[in-house]
Design an enzyme around this catalytic site. Sequence first.
Site, PDB file in Angstrom:
ATOM      1  N   HIS A 550       2.875   9.875  49.622  1.00  0.00           N
ATOM      2  CA  HIS A 550       1.668  10.289  50.320  1.00  0.00           C
ATOM      3  C   HIS A 550       0.989  11.392  49.511  1.00  0.00           C
ATOM      4  CE1 HIS A 550       4.708  13.251  51.354  1.00  0.00           C
ATOM      5  NE2 HIS A 550       3.725  14.095  51.673  1.00  0.00           N
ATOM      6  N   ASP A 552      -1.175  15.202  50.293  1.00  0.00           N
ATOM      7  CA  ASP A 552      -1.147  16.196  51.372  1.00  0.00           C
ATOM      8  C   ASP A 552      -2.496  16.450  52.040  1.00  0.00           C
ATOM      9  OD1 ASP A 552       1.561  16.572  51.245  1.00  0.00           O
ATOM     10  OD2 ASP A 552       1.466  18.316  49.934  1.00  0.00           O
ATOM     11  N   HIS A 622       3.120  11.932  46.100  1.00  0.00           N
ATOM     12  CA  HIS A 622       4.518  12.332  45.942  1.00  0.00           C
ATOM     13  C   HIS A 622       5.330  11.885  47.146  1.00  0.00           C
ATOM     14  CE1 HIS A 622       2.453  15.519  48.184  1.00  0.00           C
ATOM     15  NE2 HIS A 622       3.607  15.724  48.817  1.00  0.00           N
ATOM     16  N   ARG A 632      19.864  18.310  52.756  1.00  0.00           N
ATOM     17  CA  ARG A 632      18.915  18.866  51.788  1.00  0.00           C
ATOM     18  C   ARG A 632      18.002  19.845  52.521  1.00  0.00           C
ATOM     19  NH1 ARG A 632      13.496  17.659  50.273  1.00  0.00           N
ATOM     20  NH2 ARG A 632      13.101  17.267  48.048  1.00  0.00           N
TER      21      ARG A 632
END
Length: 678
Positions: A550, A552, A622, A632
């Site tokens: 996508h 931002d 990204h 994570r």
Amino acid sequence: MDVNSKIYGFLTCILQALLLSSATLEPFDLLHDNGVEAFYKGDYGNVVRYMESALKSFSEVRQTRIRCRLKCSDQHRFDSFLTDKIFEVILYRGHCLNQCIEGKIGAQSMHKISEDAIQDFNRRNPYNYLQLAYRKLGQLDKAASAAHTYFQANPEHVEMGEDLEQYKAQKGVKEEDFIDRESRPHQKAFFAGVKLYDKGNYEESVTLFEEALTEYYRADVECRALCEGPQHFEEQKHVLYKYNLYELISDHYTQVLHCQHECVRDLATRPGRLSPVENYLPLHYDYLQFAYFQAGRNEEALECALTYLLFHEGEEFMTENMEYYREVLGHDGQPRKEAEQYLRRHKQELDLLLIGSSNLGVPYIEGHYWSSSGGREDANRIPSGTDGWMDYVPISAKRNVTMSVLHELREGGPLLYENVRLVQNSDTLNGSQRVLFDDVISEDECSELKHLAHTVTAAGDGYKGKMSPHTPNEKFEGATVLKTLKYGYEGRVPLKSAHLFYDVSEKARRIIESYFMLNSTLHFSYTHLVCRTAISGQQDHRNDLSHPIHADNCLLDPEANECWKEPPAYTYRDYSALLYLNGDFDGGEFIFTEMDAKTVTASVKPRCGRMVGFSSGGENPHGVRAVTRGQRCAVALWFTLDPLYRELERLQADEVIQALDSQHMWDHGQHINPKDEL
């Protein structure tokens, strides 16, 4: 009353109850939730059962609303403008709708379904679960169909595209298995007609184009009927209204008109696309006029040319075609009545919108979503016809201009902090306005922030409570700076840890602002302490992303090679950064791609103290590869150059920090809970 009458009455009641119960549908959102629950339990048979039932229920509810609204509007017409008659018709129509809908779908007609649940179905999310479940059950033909259906509306989903390629290579999976189960008949027929037309199969293409027109006008009627439901008044609370009855009715009807006006756009927009096909409805008549000409049917060709000119009066190439047909035939013709009626009604609605929008305070929407361009000139053939070219264009000629284009794009400024190391710049990351730093924070700081995350983060925070907003195979948890400070103030976490989160995010902001040499202040748009955790038992054969590709601040459209600056994208975001707290997990690499959302241009392996920063637009698509083991954690940051879009919670956090500083309440060795002191 005799015994037979009593028995007859009793049996009649039973029969009516049975008929009503047989018509009752289970709410599709509850069926969907049951399917998701079954998925997490690995009960793939029930995933299929619940999801297929949910899709059937969703479709039946939609069709029932359409049929009932059309039936009731036909039975109770507005035949005059007499006020008493209007309200009489409204009452009868409302009664008719309630009886019709409740009789068809039962209790579900009273069941309130959230907008989020409806959007899940509109985005075809159930098919994502279905393809995984069918694959687990070994039913690859059905898995391929579900995957294809999902991918049509989600072309940016890289993994689903890879899944489809794998299905194509599987034995027992045929080409005809790759069907779109949610295809819209008018679009299916039209694009099939285009393919035949491009191959020179004009006679066959005519049949499909005529079918597409029939289906288009039917779909238009249905779309308009669906607009006649409850309306959203975002800026007006009717409980506080001081307007009279007629103004309220005017507001509601204006919303309906806006919705019906948008049907033009909706019917011309393919699944997964952000903008409609240019010139969509007139294109049907353009294709038809030339296909009929090639088939030697000049009467029909003239009719279609005249119809096209209703949409684009005076269009040169079509005017020449029309004159050619008239000359060959020796007489004139007439445009199609359905197009005349369509345009007449559309013009009336636009005139009403001019009035209604001024009352409601809603901007008037101009344009019909078809352009003035029709076909291309071709000296080698008369008449001329379209050669299959169709563009995906933005509806508005005005594009949103963000603050990021108002400064010169530069990089390489000072890093401000002694230990911070520049690892890669835009050149080595194969892009524009990209950077990678190491040692932004220390191991101890990473450990403290990760421990803080385990205490303060909540599942689905920032995503309306959805525990798995991006993939069903991971759990997502988050917390804001303000929430963390609140926990610290209440003594639930060390205040110094909450202050560290605040300080670290400010450090990241200053580094990004300085490195990219911005000539105005970079403000926080959103700050989030986040963790993604692989769900055990769901990692075998996994090939989806932790976070799909996508951009931002715009809506990525890989097929059109465009990123649209329009809601619901956060168009005001200008720069983004991710500061990682750990690397002791499998997968989870951050990746940049080309605009196609497939070609990876750079990959970043998270580790403690590593930070990736980049501009937020379509130049930097990204995503995050799947986290297949472990957890994570990172500090996610989004920034804006426009002070109007500063993060409200950040401003409140600033005030909290100032208040605590003024009271000297920071104690590096103790939990402080003022409530206990009371």
